[in-house]
Design a protein around this motif. Structure first.
Motif, PDB file in Angstrom:
ATOM      1  N   TRP A   1       0.691  -4.421 -13.263  1.00  0.00           N
ATOM      2  CA  TRP A   1       0.012  -3.682 -12.309  1.00  0.00           C
ATOM      3  C   TRP A   1       1.656  -3.070 -11.480  1.00  0.00           C
ATOM      4  CZ3 TRP A   1      -4.737  -3.210 -10.927  1.00  0.00           C
ATOM      5  CH2 TRP A   1      -5.743  -4.227 -11.522  1.00  0.00           C
ATOM      6  N   SER A   2       1.320  -2.157 -10.908  1.00  0.00           N
ATOM      7  CA  SER A   2       2.474  -1.513 -10.188  1.00  0.00           C
ATOM      8  C   SER A   2       2.282  -1.557  -8.684  1.00  0.00           C
ATOM      9  CB  SER A   2       2.640   0.033 -10.677  1.00  0.00           C
ATOM     10  OG  SER A   2       3.893   0.638  -9.935  1.00  0.00           O
TER      11      SER A   2
ATOM     12  N   LEU B   1       3.268  -8.884 -13.474  1.00  0.00           N
ATOM     13  CA  LEU B   1       2.321  -9.400 -14.280  1.00  0.00           C
ATOM     14  C   LEU B   1       1.359 -10.207 -13.456  1.00  0.00           C
ATOM     15  CD1 LEU B   1       4.337 -10.143 -17.656  1.00  0.00           C
ATOM     16  CD2 LEU B   1       2.735  -7.905 -17.219  1.00  0.00           C
ATOM     17  N   THR B   2       0.139 -10.105 -13.803  1.00  0.00           N
ATOM     18  CA  THR B   2      -0.895 -11.373 -13.445  1.00  0.00           C
ATOM     19  C   THR B   2      -1.444 -11.916 -14.513  1.00  0.00           C
ATOM     20  OG1 THR B   2      -2.765  -9.584 -13.330  1.00  0.00           O
ATOM     21  CG2 THR B   2      -1.489  -9.976 -11.311  1.00  0.00           C
TER      22      THR B   2
ATOM     23  N   LEU C   1     -11.195  -7.200  -4.702  1.00  0.00           N
ATOM     24  CA  LEU C   1     -10.536  -6.220  -5.547  1.00  0.00           C
ATOM     25  C   LEU C   1     -10.574  -4.928  -4.892  1.00  0.00           C
ATOM     26  CD1 LEU C   1     -12.889  -6.492  -8.795  1.00  0.00           C
ATOM     27  CD2 LEU C   1     -10.518  -7.138  -8.617  1.00  0.00           C
ATOM     28  N   GLU C   2     -11.103  -4.668  -3.969  1.00  0.00           N
ATOM     29  CA  GLU C   2     -10.861  -3.418  -3.132  1.00  0.00           C
ATOM     30  C   GLU C   2      -9.672  -3.477  -2.351  1.00  0.00           C
ATOM     31  OE1 GLU C   2     -14.507  -3.184  -0.957  1.00  0.00           O
ATOM     32  OE2 GLU C   2     -15.714  -2.393  -2.817  1.00  0.00           O
ATOM     33  N   ARG C   3      -9.399  -4.784  -1.828  1.00  0.00           N
ATOM     34  CA  ARG C   3      -8.148  -4.817  -1.140  1.00  0.00           C
ATOM     35  C   ARG C   3      -6.964  -4.688  -2.101  1.00  0.00           C
ATOM     36  NH1 ARG C   3      -9.127 -10.025   2.053  1.00  0.00           N
ATOM     37  NH2 ARG C   3      -6.724  -9.761   2.612  1.00  0.00           N
ATOM     38  N   TRP C   4      -7.218  -5.332  -3.200  1.00  0.00           N
ATOM     39  CA  TRP C   4      -6.093  -5.317  -4.192  1.00  0.00           C
ATOM     40  C   TRP C   4      -5.642  -3.684  -4.904  1.00  0.00           C
ATOM     41  CZ3 TRP C   4      -3.124  -8.581  -6.831  1.00  0.00           C
ATOM     42  CH2 TRP C   4      -2.540  -8.552  -7.932  1.00  0.00           C
ATOM     43  N   ASP C   5      -6.711  -3.220  -4.840  1.00  0.00           N
ATOM     44  CA  ASP C   5      -6.546  -1.779  -5.449  1.00  0.00           C
ATOM     45  C   ASP C   5      -5.702  -0.931  -4.117  1.00  0.00           C
ATOM     46  OD1 ASP C   5      -7.566  -1.942  -7.764  1.00  0.00           O
ATOM     47  OD2 ASP C   5      -9.715  -1.415  -7.225  1.00  0.00           O
TER      48      ASP C   5
ATOM     49  N   GLU D   1      -1.476  -0.756  -8.607  1.00  0.00           N
ATOM     50  CA  GLU D   1      -2.128   0.515  -9.463  1.00  0.00           C
ATOM     51  C   GLU D   1      -2.086  -0.404 -10.858  1.00  0.00           C
ATOM     52  OE1 GLU D   1      -1.516   5.032  -9.539  1.00  0.00           O
ATOM     53  OE2 GLU D   1       0.231   4.289 -10.273  1.00  0.00           O
ATOM     54  N   PHE D   2      -3.177  -0.073 -11.473  1.00  0.00           N
ATOM     55  CA  PHE D   2      -3.230  -0.733 -12.871  1.00  0.00           C
ATOM     56  C   PHE D   2      -2.244  -0.177 -13.929  1.00  0.00           C
ATOM     57  CE2 PHE D   2      -5.210  -0.951 -17.306  1.00  0.00           C
ATOM     58  CZ  PHE D   2      -5.237  -2.302 -17.213  1.00  0.00           C
TER      59      PHE D   2
END
Length: 110
Positions: free
Chosen positions: A10-11, A54-55, A85-89, A93-94
C-alpha cells in the motif's frame, strides 16, 4: 502444513501520516483480526525510502485461512470489518498483493 502469509503493498496517501496508520492498525485492525480462528496476527512494514508499506496476515496454514474465510462466521466478521476498510481507504492506496507459504517455518509472525 506450513504457515500461510498474505502480503499487500500500500502507499500512504498524500497528507496522511504514518502515525495515524499505526494507530488505526493497533487500535482497530489488530483487535478485529484477533477474532478470526487461525489468524496468528498482522504485520506492518515500511519500505525504506518510499511512502509504501507491506501489510501481512499470518495464518496457521492455507487450509485454516480457507476454512475461516469460507465460514458463516466470517460473513458476520466481514460486515463489522467494512467500516474499518473504509477508514483504511482514506489513508492508504492499494498497489499489489501476493501470498506465500513459509516452508522452513522461519516467519513466526507477530
Amino acid at each position: 502444513m506450513s504457515a500461510f502469509i498474505t502480503f499487500k503493498r500500500w502507499s500512504l496517501i498524500d497528507g496522511r501520516t504514518e502515525s495515524e496508520l499505526i494507530k488505526l492498525v493497533r487500535e482497530e485492525f489488530q483487535p478485529h483480526y484477533a477474532k478470526l480462528n487461525g489468524c496468528l496476527g498482522l504485520g506492518l512494514l515500511h519500505i525504506d525510502g518510499t511512502r509504501s508499506y507491506l501489510t501481512q496476515q499470518f495464518w496457521e496454514s492455507r487450509e485454516r485461512w480457507h476454512a475461516t474465510t469460507s465460514s458463516d462466521d466470517y460473513q458476520a466478521w466481514w460486515q463489522e470489518y467494512v467500516p474499518l476498510l473504509e477508514r483504511w481507504d482514506e489513508i492508504m492506496e492499494f498497489e499489489d498483493e501476493w501470498e506465500a507459504e513459509d516452508l522452513l517455518g522461519t516467519s513466526a509472525g507477530p
